[in-house]
Every structure is written in structure tokens, then in C-alpha cells.
Design an enzyme around this catalytic site. Structure first.
Site, PDB file in Angstrom:
ATOM      1  CG  ASN A 174       5.251   1.947   4.613  1.00  0.00           C
ATOM      2  OD1 ASN A 174       6.177   0.827   4.534  1.00  0.00           O
ATOM      3  ND2 ASN A 174       3.846   1.868   3.660  1.00  0.00           N
ATOM      4  CE  LYS A 219       4.630   2.057   0.598  1.00  0.00           C
ATOM      5  NZ  LYS A 219       2.993   1.580  -0.387  1.00  0.00           N
ATOM      6  CG  HIS A 265      -0.008   0.697   3.948  1.00  0.00           C
ATOM      7  ND1 HIS A 265      -0.437   0.327   2.693  1.00  0.00           N
ATOM      8  CD2 HIS A 265       0.370   1.868   4.245  1.00  0.00           C
ATOM      9  CE1 HIS A 265      -0.190   1.482   2.213  1.00  0.00           C
ATOM     10  NE2 HIS A 265       0.598   1.990   2.892  1.00  0.00           N
ATOM     11  CD  GLU A 322       1.001  -0.854  -0.449  1.00  0.00           C
ATOM     12  OE1 GLU A 322       1.780  -0.854   0.406  1.00  0.00           O
ATOM     13  OE2 GLU A 322       1.424   0.838  -0.715  1.00  0.00           O
ATOM     14  CD  GLU A 341      -0.284   6.123   3.618  1.00  0.00           C
ATOM     15  OE1 GLU A 341       0.647   6.390   3.130  1.00  0.00           O
ATOM     16  OE2 GLU A 341      -0.924   4.999   3.302  1.00  0.00           O
ATOM     17  N   GLY A 345       1.268   5.862  -4.687  1.00  0.00           N
ATOM     18  CA  GLY A 345       2.605   5.467  -5.655  1.00  0.00           C
ATOM     19  C   GLY A 345       2.089   6.275  -6.743  1.00  0.00           C
ATOM     20  CB  SER A 355       1.793  11.036  -4.686  1.00  0.00           C
ATOM     21  OG  SER A 355       1.577   9.717  -5.472  1.00  0.00           O
TER      22      SER A 355
HETATM   23  P1  13P Z   1       3.733   7.275  -2.020  1.00  0.00           P
HETATM   24  O1  13P Z   1       4.564   7.496  -0.937  1.00  0.00           O
HETATM   25  O2  13P Z   1       4.809   6.135  -2.636  1.00  0.00           O
HETATM   26  O3  13P Z   1       2.827   7.390  -2.791  1.00  0.00           O
HETATM   27  O4  13P Z   1       3.642   5.395  -0.856  1.00  0.00           O
HETATM   28  C1  13P Z   1       2.509   6.449   0.571  1.00  0.00           C
HETATM   29  C2  13P Z   1       2.171   5.251   1.107  1.00  0.00           C
HETATM   30  O5  13P Z   1       2.347   4.188   1.205  1.00  0.00           O
HETATM   31  C3  13P Z   1       3.649   5.134   2.253  1.00  0.00           C
HETATM   32  O6  13P Z   1       2.600   4.204   3.576  1.00  0.00           O
END
Ligand code: 13P
Length: 248
Positions: free
Chosen positions: A9, A11, A93, A95, A165, A171, A211
Site C-alpha cells: 500500500n 499510500k 483502511h 486512515e 491492521e 507506521g 510495520s
Molecule cells: P506500515 O507497514 O507502514 O505500518 O503500514 C501498514 C499499512 O497501513 C498498510 O495498509
């Protein structure tokens, strides 16, 4: 055998030339006989350029709007997603839930739109830190699935992939422990069994995200109920992403 998947992803990262270079580099290495399906969820702006690159890596959209067309300024419709040839999407997601206030009802509409238009979905769920600290993580994640996914019938739910997740691991460099990940994945599978049946529960891929990187992927993917990963930061570096794919 459940499908194994490693999905990146990206982002809201990269510029056009960087995206094309990263996708080309990955595509040169990913063969058609990989032990897992490999996917990239790119910013939508780059999708048409990326579909021109010969690749065994599937492409997908990080977001879309669950209507076929109309006056929704700035949005990308589910039919435009399908038309692009990159017919995979992320839904739910954390976010999108947190920053764009996508609620359970809206996510349910998105899920329904993907099924109507034969677009493949990775449905994301996961608890925030305060729910984990209060010991509510199982209840919280189960409710997310009940609210936006478990209205599907058996022939629909089998088409979905789920990604767990934990919000506190996204992150942050703080990965769920092997025990935490396996325990949640096992619970998710048990809820699918409870609602549908064991055959369906055993056929749905459940990915871990938060992560996940080249150093921890092997151990995470070795868990019996972890069928791959949804990778953020580590998917922006070709070597890390390729090492994660090679963890299977
Ligand atoms: P990270 O791998 O940067 O923690 O992000 C995970 C994520 O949100 C994948 O959709």
C-alpha cells in the site's frame, strides 16, 4: 490451500517517475510462479501508466466511491476502477476511517459495490491502541466485521480478503507480536466459521498489516492463520518489498 498474498500500500507517496521506476523494478523480479500473489495499491493517478508495464504484479486502488457515476466531485467511481484494468481495492483502511470519517454503513456500501462490479476487495479491520489497552480488541474487530462484511452471503464472502491492521502498529515500527497476530487471525477465522462454515473460514485469506518488514515477515507469515501481509512503508523500497515476498 488458501491464497497467499503480499500487497503493498503505497499510500500518498511517490511522484510519477518514482512510481514507475519502483513498479518496473519489482515487476522485473516477480515471476508468474511466485509462492504468493503480489499486489500494489498505488495512488490512483499513476494507475494508467503502471498498467502499461508488463508485470505479474496486480494493481489496485486505495480508494473509490461506491456509485457508478454522477455528481461526486473529485471521486473515482467503482465502474472507473473496473474499467482501469486494476480491479482490486482496499476498503476500511484505518486512515480512511479516521481522517475521512468513513463509517460502517459507508464501508458496507463500498463492499456491496465491489461485489456488484466484480472488483476484488481487501477489507481492513483493526483496533486502536486504547481498545487494545482496555482488552477490547477482539470485540472491537468482530464488530467491524459484523457491521460492514458479515451481511454478505456465503458465495460473496468467499471472494473477499481480510487484512488485520492494528492501528497502533501502522507506521509506528511497533509490530504486533507473533502471538498477538496469530491470536487475532485465529479469532477472525473462528467468527467466519460461526457465521458461515468451516470450509469458508478455511478458504478466506487473512493478511497482517502494521510495520511488517523484511526482518519480521518470515516469522509472521509462518503463523498458521496469517496468509500474507499488507505492507506500507516497507513497500516503498523495492529490495524490502521483494524480500518480504521471498519470505514465503
Ligand atoms: P506500515 O507497514 O507502514 O505500518 O503500514 C501498514 C499499512 O497501513 C498498510 O495498509
Amino acid at each position: 490451500m488458501r491464497k497467499k498474498i503480499v500487497a503493498g500500500n503505497w499510500k500518498m507517496n511517490l511522484l510519477s517517475a518514482e512510481a514507475q521506476e519502483l513498479f518496473s523494478t519489482i515487476s522485473k523480479e516477480v515471476t508468474s510462479s511466485e509462492k504468493c500473489d503480489v499486489m500494489v495499491f498505488s495512488p490512483s493517478l499513476f494507475i494508467s501508466k503502471l498498467t502499461e508495464i508488463k508485470s505479474n504484479v496486480k494493481l489496485g486502488f486505495q480508494n473509490f466511491y461506491p456509485e457508478e457515476k454522477g455528481a461526486f466531485t473529485g471521486e473515482i467511481s467503482i465502474t472507473q476502477v473496473k474499467d482501469s484494468g486494476a480491479d482490486n481495492v482496499l476498503i476500511g483502511h484505518s486512515e480512511r476511517r479516521a481522517y475521512f470519517h468513513e463509517d460502517h454503513g459507508f464501508l458496507k456500501n463500498k463492499v456491496d459495490a465491489t461485489l456488484k462490479h466484480s472488483v476484488n476487495v481487501i477489507f481492513c479491520c483493526g483496533e486502536p491502541l486504547e481498545e487494545r489497552e482496555a482488552g477490547n480488541e477482539l470485540k472491537y474487530v468482530k464488530q467491524q466485521l459484523i457491521d460492514s462484511l458479515f451481511h454478505l452471503n456465503a458465495s460473496e464472502i468467499v471472494k473477499c480478503v481480510i487484512a488485520y491492521e492494528p492501528v497502533w502498529a501502522i507506521g509506528t515500527g511497533k509490530t504486533a507480536t507473533i502471538e498477538q497476530a496469530e491470536s487475532m487471525h485465529k479469532s477472525i477465522r473462528s467468527w467466519i466459521e460461526e457465521k458461515y462454515n468451516s470450509e469458508i473460514a478455511n478458504s478466506i485469506s487473512i493478511l497482517y498489516g502494521g510495520s511488517c518488514n523484511a526482518a519480521n515477515a518470515k516469522e509472521l507469515f509462518a503463523c498458521p492463520n496469517v496468509d500474507g501481509g499488507l505492507i506500507g512503508g516497507a513497500a516503498l523500497d523495492a529490495n524490502s518489498f521483494l524480500q518480504i515476498i521471498a519470505s514465503f
